[in-house]
Design a protein around this motif. Structure first.
Motif, PDB file in Angstrom:
ATOM      1  N   CYS A 176       0.825  -1.213   0.000  1.00 36.02           N
ATOM      2  CA  CYS A 176       0.000   0.000   0.000  1.00 36.02           C
ATOM      3  C   CYS A 176       0.859   1.264   0.000  1.00 36.02           C
ATOM      4  O   CYS A 176       0.546   2.235  -0.702  1.00 36.02           O
ATOM      5  N   ALA A 177       1.934   1.265   0.765  1.00 38.04           N
ATOM      6  CA  ALA A 177       2.812   2.440   0.790  1.00 38.04           C
ATOM      7  C   ALA A 177       3.420   2.681  -0.589  1.00 38.04           C
ATOM      8  O   ALA A 177       3.507   3.825  -1.053  1.00 38.04           O
ATOM      9  N   ASP A 178       3.824   1.601  -1.261  1.00 37.82           N
ATOM     10  CA  ASP A 178       4.417   1.736  -2.589  1.00 37.82           C
ATOM     11  C   ASP A 178       3.405   2.286  -3.594  1.00 37.82           C
ATOM     12  O   ASP A 178       3.766   3.048  -4.496  1.00 37.82           O
ATOM     13  N   ALA A 179       2.138   1.906  -3.417  1.00 34.92           N
ATOM     14  CA  ALA A 179       1.084   2.360  -4.330  1.00 34.92           C
ATOM     15  C   ALA A 179       0.500   3.716  -3.932  1.00 34.92           C
ATOM     16  O   ALA A 179      -0.361   4.252  -4.643  1.00 34.92           O
ATOM     17  N   GLY A 180       0.940   4.255  -2.802  1.00 35.52           N
ATOM     18  CA  GLY A 180       0.388   5.529  -2.343  1.00 35.52           C
ATOM     19  C   GLY A 180      -1.032   5.418  -1.836  1.00 35.52           C
ATOM     20  O   GLY A 180      -1.806   6.377  -1.915  1.00 35.52           O
ATOM     21  N   VAL A 181      -1.377   4.256  -1.285  1.00 35.78           N
ATOM     22  CA  VAL A 181      -2.736   3.986  -0.810  1.00 35.78           C
ATOM     23  C   VAL A 181      -2.713   3.882   0.713  1.00 35.78           C
ATOM     24  O   VAL A 181      -1.824   3.249   1.287  1.00 35.78           O
ATOM     25  N   GLU A 182      -3.687   4.486   1.370  1.00 38.93           N
ATOM     26  CA  GLU A 182      -3.723   4.467   2.837  1.00 38.93           C
ATOM     27  C   GLU A 182      -4.223   3.119   3.364  1.00 38.93           C
ATOM     28  O   GLU A 182      -5.273   2.619   2.959  1.00 38.93           O
ATOM     29  N   LEU A 183      -3.462   2.534   4.271  1.00 41.61           N
ATOM     30  CA  LEU A 183      -3.859   1.340   5.005  1.00 41.61           C
ATOM     31  C   LEU A 183      -3.401   1.537   6.441  1.00 41.61           C
ATOM     32  O   LEU A 183      -2.227   1.839   6.691  1.00 41.61           O
ATOM     33  N   VAL A 184      -4.306   1.372   7.399  1.00 43.00           N
ATOM     34  CA  VAL A 184      -3.948   1.477   8.811  1.00 43.00           C
ATOM     35  C   VAL A 184      -3.592   0.084   9.309  1.00 43.00           C
ATOM     36  O   VAL A 184      -4.410  -0.838   9.236  1.00 43.00           O
ATOM     37  N   VAL A 185      -2.355  -0.077   9.789  1.00 47.33           N
ATOM     38  CA  VAL A 185      -1.893  -1.380  10.249  1.00 47.33           C
ATOM     39  C   VAL A 185      -1.831  -1.378  11.770  1.00 47.33           C
ATOM     40  O   VAL A 185      -1.142  -0.551  12.377  1.00 47.33           O
ATOM     41  N   LEU A 186      -2.550  -2.304  12.380  1.00 48.79           N
ATOM     42  CA  LEU A 186      -2.521  -2.477  13.828  1.00 48.79           C
ATOM     43  C   LEU A 186      -1.845  -3.817  14.116  1.00 48.79           C
ATOM     44  O   LEU A 186      -2.470  -4.877  14.045  1.00 48.79           O
ATOM     45  N   ASP A 187      -0.532  -3.746  14.395  1.00 43.92           N
ATOM     46  CA  ASP A 187       0.203  -4.975  14.713  1.00 43.92           C
ATOM     47  C   ASP A 187       0.906  -4.806  16.054  1.00 43.92           C
ATOM     48  O   ASP A 187       2.034  -5.237  16.253  1.00 43.92           O
ATOM     49  N   SER A 188       0.191  -4.186  16.981  1.00 45.70           N
ATOM     50  CA  SER A 188       0.727  -3.931  18.312  1.00 45.70           C
ATOM     51  C   SER A 188      -0.242  -4.448  19.362  1.00 45.70           C
ATOM     52  O   SER A 188      -1.456  -4.526  19.126  1.00 45.70           O
ATOM     53  N   SER A 189       0.300  -4.774  20.537  1.00 52.21           N
ATOM     54  CA  SER A 189      -0.556  -5.077  21.679  1.00 52.21           C
ATOM     55  C   SER A 189      -0.409  -4.004  22.759  1.00 52.21           C
ATOM     56  O   SER A 189      -0.833  -4.198  23.900  1.00 52.21           O
ATOM     57  N   HIS A 190       0.194  -2.873  22.393  1.00 52.84           N
ATOM     58  CA  HIS A 190       0.301  -1.749  23.329  1.00 52.84           C
ATOM     59  C   HIS A 190      -1.082  -1.120  23.481  1.00 52.84           C
ATOM     60  O   HIS A 190      -1.730  -0.776  22.493  1.00 52.84           O
ATOM     61  N   PRO A 191      -1.576  -0.960  24.704  1.00 50.86           N
ATOM     62  CA  PRO A 191      -2.959  -0.489  24.886  1.00 50.86           C
ATOM     63  C   PRO A 191      -3.230   0.874  24.267  1.00 50.86           C
ATOM     64  O   PRO A 191      -4.319   1.097  23.728  1.00 50.86           O
ATOM     65  N   ASP A 192      -2.279   1.795  24.344  1.00 46.37           N
ATOM     66  CA  ASP A 192      -2.507   3.111  23.763  1.00 46.37           C
ATOM     67  C   ASP A 192      -2.626   3.030  22.246  1.00 46.37           C
ATOM     68  O   ASP A 192      -3.460   3.714  21.634  1.00 46.37           O
ATOM     69  N   ALA A 193      -1.790   2.197  21.618  1.00 46.62           N
ATOM     70  CA  ALA A 193      -1.846   2.047  20.163  1.00 46.62           C
ATOM     71  C   ALA A 193      -3.169   1.431  19.735  1.00 46.62           C
ATOM     72  O   ALA A 193      -3.806   1.880  18.773  1.00 46.62           O
ATOM     73  N   VAL A 194      -3.604   0.393  20.441  1.00 48.82           N
ATOM     74  CA  VAL A 194      -4.860  -0.276  20.102  1.00 48.82           C
ATOM     75  C   VAL A 194      -6.033   0.682  20.262  1.00 48.82           C
ATOM     76  O   VAL A 194      -6.894   0.804  19.388  1.00 48.82           O
TER      77      VAL A 194
END
Length: 537
Positions: A100-118
């Motif tokens: 998605c970054a290469d194509a200039g397309v927005e994708l939100v990636v949630l690959d964290s277990s940090h409570p604030d990030a989630v």
């Protein structure tokens, strides 16, 4: 130097490189790989390899997915849903993020277990959000926890989860059964494709396509390179790249520093990190890939004698490596991903390891589970310095140390100046706490040694395998803490905050038990993270 093409290489030992290339061509490794010959990696690997070669055919077989992906995307957009969030770990998240970054397309990636990030991701634009839950096994704890939190958020907002949740998993996995039973959209992936080789499978394509990437082009680019990749020839770009990686590693040049020539970087090197580290870092051998961002960053410029320099992206001069080993890889995204996958499988053969298993990943998961269920002792700090609690794993810290700066100095004293590396591991919120990324540059300049940086827990599904299973050359700096507010995991006996703490402690204890020195700095307040730069750098 290899001729111009998607891969150019310079071999520090041309005789050894030529001999390896001769063997690869004579043994018909390329054509046998594309014929899905599972005997290429020796008898011990045959059982695993027989079930892990489906990725070879993905440029062709994945086309069957495109119509369904586009149909689901159009339905969501017609309902005003245009924000795609991906919950996944390892290859399940890194590949779509790069595509998605290469194509200039927005994708939100949630690959964290940090409570604030989630919490921050879930609380943002829920009304226009659809969520992709991606897990090959269907039981990945981080992804399952995120799924529970998102499902609860949709229910509380009076939104039917079935209208917003999309699942990618293997057929008949626990997640498949759960999602199917609730009427969610399920894309079933090829079970003969391992997670880190899944970029062109449903795991890479579904979230990317829902976000708006033109998938036909991605697969066309990969398909166009297949004839060159399956050819038993010294001109085969994947054979060239795989030979450089493996032959250099056999000679002690076993770190591969990756610099992106794109401005801005699309994060491609982070995807390479998980592919190469998890595939090769085992049985005391392997190749440690280190993403330094750009070709002007420390460790790339200047570089150490034990590193292969690899530049990725648009045309660039071949890096001038002190070791003599270097490469440049430039191809469209789909093609470049396939080149690296084939090259990694080739390197595995030359190194004599199975590139499809990950025997040391489970150890950290087991240790985290033991922490959560209370079956291990609570980890007490060695000392406290202001806002920072200081912990160590492994019996290495000298007596009399009482400050963060002294502890860091003692850790760095354990760093072998000829073959050692330092891994900085941040169990933090990567959107809010980006200031800690500067530690990699500061420590690389301070030590003149290779320094990697990984956000946790994503690196546990990536370079974590190499850290525990590869050569015992690393020293480890963990940064934890800085939680604003904890967050419950619905219907589980632990919170996100307790989970990420257990992951940090569990992995540290596994590393320490294997003789790897670990220093953990637990920062009590998010605002105090900036002060670490002075103490550490």
């Amino acid at each position: 130097m290899s001729p111009a093409g998607p891969v150019q290489v310079v071999a520090g030992d041309s005789a050894a490189y030529d001999a390896a290339m001769h063997d690869l061509v004579q043994d018909k490794v390329a054509s046998r790989l594309f014929a899905r010959d599972h005997t290429l990696w020796g008898a011990a690997a045959e059982s695993e390899a027989a079930q892990r070669l489906g990725w070879i055919d993905l440029p062709r077989t994945s086309r069957a997915l495109l119509e369904s992906i586009i149909e689901r995307r159009d339905t969501l957009r017609a309902e005003g849903v245009d924000r795609i969030v991906l919950c996944g770990m390892g290859g399940s998240s890194l590949a779509p993020e790069v595509i998605c970054a290469d194509a200039g397309v927005e994708l939100v990636v949630l690959d964290s277990s940090h409570p604030d990030a989630v919490r921050d991701v879930i609380d943002t634009d829920l009304a226009r959000t659809a969520v992709v839950i991606a897990s090959k096994s269907g039981g990945t704890v981080e992804t399952d926890s995120q799924r529970r939190a998102y499902e609860q958020a949709f229910v509380e907002a009076d939104i039917d989860p079935a209208s917003r949740m999309v699942v990618v998993t293997d057929p008949d996995s626990p997640l498949d059964e759960f999602a199917t039973g609730r009427g969610w959209t399920v894309f079933r992936a090829d079970p003969e494709v391992g997670g880190r080789y899944s970029a062109l499978s449903a795991f890479g394509l579904v979230p990317s396509g829902l976000a708006g990437v033109e998938l036909q082009t991605l697969l066309d680019d990969a398909s166009a390179l297949v004839p060159a990749l399956q050819e038993d020839s010294p001109a085969n770009p994947a054979l060239q790249l795989g030979a450089v990686m493996a032959v250099a590693a056999r000679q002690g040049v076993d770190k591969m520093v990756l610099g992106d020539t794109r401005e801005p970087s699309v994060g491609f090197a982070a995807w390479v990190e998980q592919l190469v580290a998890e595939s090769t870092g085992k049985n005391g051998t392997g190749i440690l890939p280190i993403d330094v961002g750009s070709t002007t960053a420390p460790n790339f410029t200047p570089a150490s004698q034990d590193t292969v320099l690899v530049s990725c992206g648009p045309a660039s001069d071949l890096p001038d490596a002190p070791s003599g080993w270097s490469a440049h890889v430039d191809a469209a995204m789909g093609a470049q991903m396939l080149v690296w996958e084939v090259a990694t499988a080739v390197a595995g053969r030359l190194l004599g390891i199975n590139p499809f298993d990950q025997p040391d990943v489970e150890s950290a998961k087991a240790a985290a589970r033991e922490m959560l269920d209370g079956s291990t002792e609570t980890w007490a700090p060695d000392f406290v310095d202001g806002d920072v609690q200081v912990f160590t794993a492994g019996d290495w810290l000298p007596d009399g140390i009482s400050t963060v700066a002294e502890a860091v100095r003692a850790l760095l004293a354990r760093l072998d100046q000829k073959s050692g590396y330092l891994a900085v591991q941040a169990y933090l919120d990567r959107d809010r706490d980006e200031v800690v990324t500067g530690l990699r540059t500061a420590l690389a300049e301070r030590t003149s040694r290779p320094v990697s940086f990984g956000w946790a827990p994503r690196f546990l599904h990536s370079t974590g395998q190499y850290h525990k299973g590869g050569p015992a050359q690393g020293v480890f700096l963990q940064v934890t803490g800085a939680q604003t507010q904890d967050l419950a995991v619905p219907d589980r006996p632990f919170t996100f905050g307790e989970f990420i703490e257990a992951q940090a402690a569990g992995d540290a204890h596994v590393l320490g038990s294997r003789g790897r020195p670990v220093l953990r700095l637990h920062v009590g307040r998010p605002e105090a993270l900036a002060a670490l730069r002075e103490d550490v750098g």
